[in-house]
Design a protein around this motif. Structure first.
Motif, short mmCIF file in Angstrom:
data_model
loop_
_atom_site.label_atom_id
_atom_site.label_comp_id
_atom_site.label_asym_id
_atom_site.label_seq_id
_atom_site.Cartn_x
_atom_site.Cartn_y
_atom_site.Cartn_z
N LEU A 56 -32.44 36.41 32.73
CA LEU A 56 -31.89 34.91 32.28
C LEU A 56 -31.98 33.98 33.38
N ALA A 80 -37.37 34.17 27.47
CA ALA A 80 -36.64 34.08 26.10
C ALA A 80 -37.33 35.23 25.41
N ARG A 83 -36.86 38.64 26.48
CA ARG A 83 -35.18 38.96 26.46
C ARG A 83 -35.28 39.64 24.99
N ASN A 84 -36.02 38.73 24.25
CA ASN A 84 -35.85 39.39 22.77
C ASN A 84 -36.35 40.68 22.44
N PHE A 89 -28.22 43.05 25.24
CA PHE A 89 -27.19 42.56 25.99
C PHE A 89 -25.71 42.86 25.68
N PHE A 91 -21.74 42.06 26.59
CA PHE A 91 -21.08 41.33 27.61
C PHE A 91 -19.43 41.37 27.34
N ASN A 95 -19.24 37.94 22.75
CA ASN A 95 -20.32 36.82 22.58
C ASN A 95 -20.86 36.85 21.07
P1 ADP Z 1 -33.58 31.76 22.76
O1 ADP Z 1 -32.48 30.49 22.11
O2 ADP Z 1 -34.68 30.67 23.37
O3 ADP Z 1 -34.62 32.14 21.60
P2 ADP Z 1 -31.80 32.63 23.93
O4 ADP Z 1 -31.05 31.91 25.16
O5 ADP Z 1 -31.01 33.17 22.61
O6 ADP Z 1 -33.04 32.60 23.67
O7 ADP Z 1 -31.68 34.24 24.60
C1 ADP Z 1 -32.42 35.27 23.74
C2 ADP Z 1 -31.72 36.41 24.07
O8 ADP Z 1 -30.90 36.78 25.32
C3 ADP Z 1 -30.39 36.91 23.02
O9 ADP Z 1 -30.69 38.17 22.65
C4 ADP Z 1 -29.25 36.66 23.68
O10 ADP Z 1 -28.23 37.35 23.28
C5 ADP Z 1 -29.39 36.80 25.32
N1 ADP Z 1 -28.78 35.77 25.91
C6 ADP Z 1 -29.20 34.97 26.71
N2 ADP Z 1 -28.53 34.32 27.37
C7 ADP Z 1 -27.51 34.47 27.52
C8 ADP Z 1 -26.32 34.16 27.97
N3 ADP Z 1 -26.08 33.30 29.06
N4 ADP Z 1 -25.49 34.44 27.75
C9 ADP Z 1 -25.77 35.32 26.79
N5 ADP Z 1 -26.86 35.72 26.18
C10 ADP Z 1 -27.75 35.51 26.52
#
Ligand code: ADP
Ligand code: ADP
Length: 232
Positions: A56, A80, A83-84, A89, A91, A95
């Protein structure tokens, strides 16, 4: 090769002339399949570490490799994507999207991953079954207890079959029964060979992991294997 490999990782937050060193020279490796808890008092750098481990945010100095891939200098778009593909995640605040059913919440990461609809549906249903919520798939988060909501978010975290489950104070809003419940799920995921990193300030929760790392003032000050007392 370790799944997580941090070498001399530092993170400095700057605002104007003020600079805060939130992480300082953190060296840390975690092998595939480990169950690790990260503990530390408020302000010690836990969230900052979680953000870096979860892609992140990126370090200000040092290197971070996730599953062999150096993510230290990646752009947000690449992060991103990582992460995917790699991380599930969980929390403290769950969320979950309040207007969507448990089923749709759980399938969301698969929408981002471009998985076709029928396969999404099936995999989300299977993940909800694995956390014991087959009877609640059509419920919205507001119609579920805190413990059930956190189980939905565990299902969402594992639906993509990630290399790493990263949980930030996952029991912080749960009563003791739901805490036991959710910790049982993490233990199962660990026993299935997944890597679990759990950030917590609660010693009882950390004791569920097999390795506990303490951070203080942005540095790792202790790193120990947990002795469960079941053998002697
Ligand atoms: P994008 O919108 O560019 O595809 P995201 O910001 O949604 O990417 O993040 C991708 C992954 O990271 C998701 O699975 C999300 O659950 C997780 N994630 C990202 N950021 C956060 C954050 N600040 N809080 C929560 N989840 C995040
Ligand atoms: P913890 O999660 O253990 O409470 P954090 O990682 O949130 O610790 O914070 C570590 C240090 O970095 C603290 O001194 C905090 O004030 C500072 N910090 C955290 N986030 C920011 C930010 N976005 N900007 C400036 N300072 C920050």
């Amino acid at each position: 090769a370790p799944i997580l490999d941090l070498v001399e990782v530092g993170k400095t937050y700057r605002s104007g002339s003020l600079a805060v060193d939130a992480l300082r020279g953190v060296d840390l490796t975690v092998e595939e399949g480990e169950y690790v808890a990260v503990m530390g008092p408020s302000g010690s750098g836990k969230s900052t570490l979680m953000h870096i481990l979860g892609c992140l945010d990126v370090p200000s100095s040092g290197r971070y490799r996730l599953a062999g891939e150096d993510v230290s200098d990646m752009e947000e778009r690449q992060l991103a994507d990582i992460r995917n593909r790699r991380i599930g995640f969980v929390f403290q605040q769950f969320n979950l999207l309040p207007a969507m059913s448990a089923w749709r919440n759980v399938e969301l990461p698969l929408v981002y991953a471009g998985v076709p609809r029928a396969e999404r549906r099936a995999r989300a249903l299977e993940a909800l079954g694995r956390v014991g919520l087959s009877e609640r798939v059509a419920h919205r988060p507001g119609e579920l207890s805190g413990g059930q909501q956190q189980r939905v978010s565990v299902a969402r975290a594992l639906v993509t079959d990630p290399s790493l489950i990263l949980a930030d104070e996952p029991t912080g809003n749960l009563d003791s029964v739901s805490t036991t419940d959710v910790l049982g799920l993490f233990r199962e995921l660990h026993e299935q060979g997944r890597t679990v990193v759990l950030i917590t300030h609660e010693p009882d929760v950390a004791a569920q992991a097999e390795r506990v790392i303490h951070i203080l003032d942005g540095q790792v000050v202790d790193d120990q294997l947990v002795t469960t007392g079941t053998s002697s």
